[in-house]
Design a protein around this motif. Sequence first.
Motif, PDB file in Angstrom:
ATOM      1  N   UNK A 120      61.293  28.120  -9.258  1.00  0.00           N
ATOM      2  CA  UNK A 120      62.076  27.771  -8.063  1.00  0.00           C
ATOM      3  C   UNK A 120      62.359  29.006  -7.208  1.00  0.00           C
ATOM      4  N   UNK A 121      62.670  30.118  -7.872  1.00  0.00           N
ATOM      5  CA  UNK A 121      62.964  31.349  -7.130  1.00  0.00           C
ATOM      6  C   UNK A 121      61.699  31.881  -6.456  1.00  0.00           C
ATOM      7  N   UNK A 122      60.543  31.794  -7.163  1.00  0.00           N
ATOM      8  CA  UNK A 122      59.266  32.202  -6.571  1.00  0.00           C
ATOM      9  C   UNK A 122      58.981  31.393  -5.313  1.00  0.00           C
ATOM     10  N   UNK A 123      59.192  30.072  -5.391  1.00  0.00           N
ATOM     11  CA  UNK A 123      58.934  29.201  -4.236  1.00  0.00           C
ATOM     12  C   UNK A 123      59.820  29.583  -3.060  1.00  0.00           C
ATOM     13  N   UNK A 124      61.092  29.852  -3.350  1.00  0.00           N
ATOM     14  CA  UNK A 124      62.039  30.222  -2.290  1.00  0.00           C
ATOM     15  C   UNK A 124      61.608  31.535  -1.628  1.00  0.00           C
ATOM     16  N   UNK A 125      61.217  32.530  -2.442  1.00  0.00           N
ATOM     17  CA  UNK A 125      60.789  33.817  -1.893  1.00  0.00           C
ATOM     18  C   UNK A 125      59.491  33.680  -1.098  1.00  0.00           C
ATOM     19  N   UNK A 126      58.554  32.899  -1.605  1.00  0.00           N
ATOM     20  CA  UNK A 126      57.288  32.698  -0.900  1.00  0.00           C
ATOM     21  C   UNK A 126      57.510  32.045   0.458  1.00  0.00           C
ATOM     22  N   UNK A 127      58.405  31.074   0.504  1.00  0.00           N
ATOM     23  CA  UNK A 127      58.700  30.410   1.775  1.00  0.00           C
ATOM     24  C   UNK A 127      59.338  31.397   2.754  1.00  0.00           C
ATOM     25  N   UNK A 128      60.264  32.222   2.266  1.00  0.00           N
ATOM     26  CA  UNK A 128      60.928  33.213   3.121  1.00  0.00           C
ATOM     27  C   UNK A 128      59.923  34.220   3.664  1.00  0.00           C
ATOM     28  N   UNK A 129      58.989  34.654   2.819  1.00  0.00           N
ATOM     29  CA  UNK A 129      57.962  35.617   3.253  1.00  0.00           C
ATOM     30  C   UNK A 129      57.045  34.979   4.290  1.00  0.00           C
ATOM     31  N   UNK A 130      56.641  33.741   4.035  1.00  0.00           N
ATOM     32  CA  UNK A 130      55.705  33.048   4.934  1.00  0.00           C
ATOM     33  C   UNK A 130      56.288  32.782   6.310  1.00  0.00           C
ATOM     34  N   UNK A 131      57.586  32.606   6.404  1.00  0.00           N
ATOM     35  CA  UNK A 131      58.225  32.270   7.682  1.00  0.00           C
ATOM     36  C   UNK A 131      58.908  33.474   8.332  1.00  0.00           C
ATOM     37  N   UNK A 132      58.753  34.636   7.747  1.00  0.00           N
ATOM     38  CA  UNK A 132      59.417  35.840   8.247  1.00  0.00           C
ATOM     39  C   UNK A 132      58.878  36.217   9.631  1.00  0.00           C
TER      40      UNK A 132
END
Length: 165
Positions: A120-132
């Motif tokens: 879940x934390x990986x998914x949250x970080x990946x989404x944040x990186x992708x939308x940065x």
Amino acid sequence: MKLDRSLQREMLGILRGTYPRPEQCKLFESAGCDSERDEQIVANLLYLEEHGLVRSGIEFSLGGSVIYQGNATITAAGLDFLEDDGGLTAILGTVTVKLHADSIRDLMLSKVEVASMPTEEKSRLKKAISTMSGEALKEVTKKLVAAGMESAPDAVAYIRILLGA
């Protein structure tokens, strides 16, 4: 024959002083380059020439005698070498490295992917990186580079491994 750094610097200084007129330069004590000091000057001047800092004006006869044409000159590289800031060589030799935003994102995403953390934390970080945003990505990249520099001993060890040194 030993290379002499102070003699080399002295010769570069003399040649800088006569630049761009080589005929005004008198480096040798004798016309035939016979003295021990002249031999040292020949060796050090040729050494500087091999590094592109001067044009020596030295040739050798078929018998191996030194022929000094009296036209030693300092090169642009020699002049830049003497400058505290490296001269135009330093400016023109600057390398600019550009990383595309997608490349930086891909690097960050791959690091998150292999990290040992909950999915879940990986998914949250990946989404944040992708939308940065681009500006946010720039700031994060600066901070990551700074953090990497803090780990310089590890970086040096890794460079050694990569280069096989």
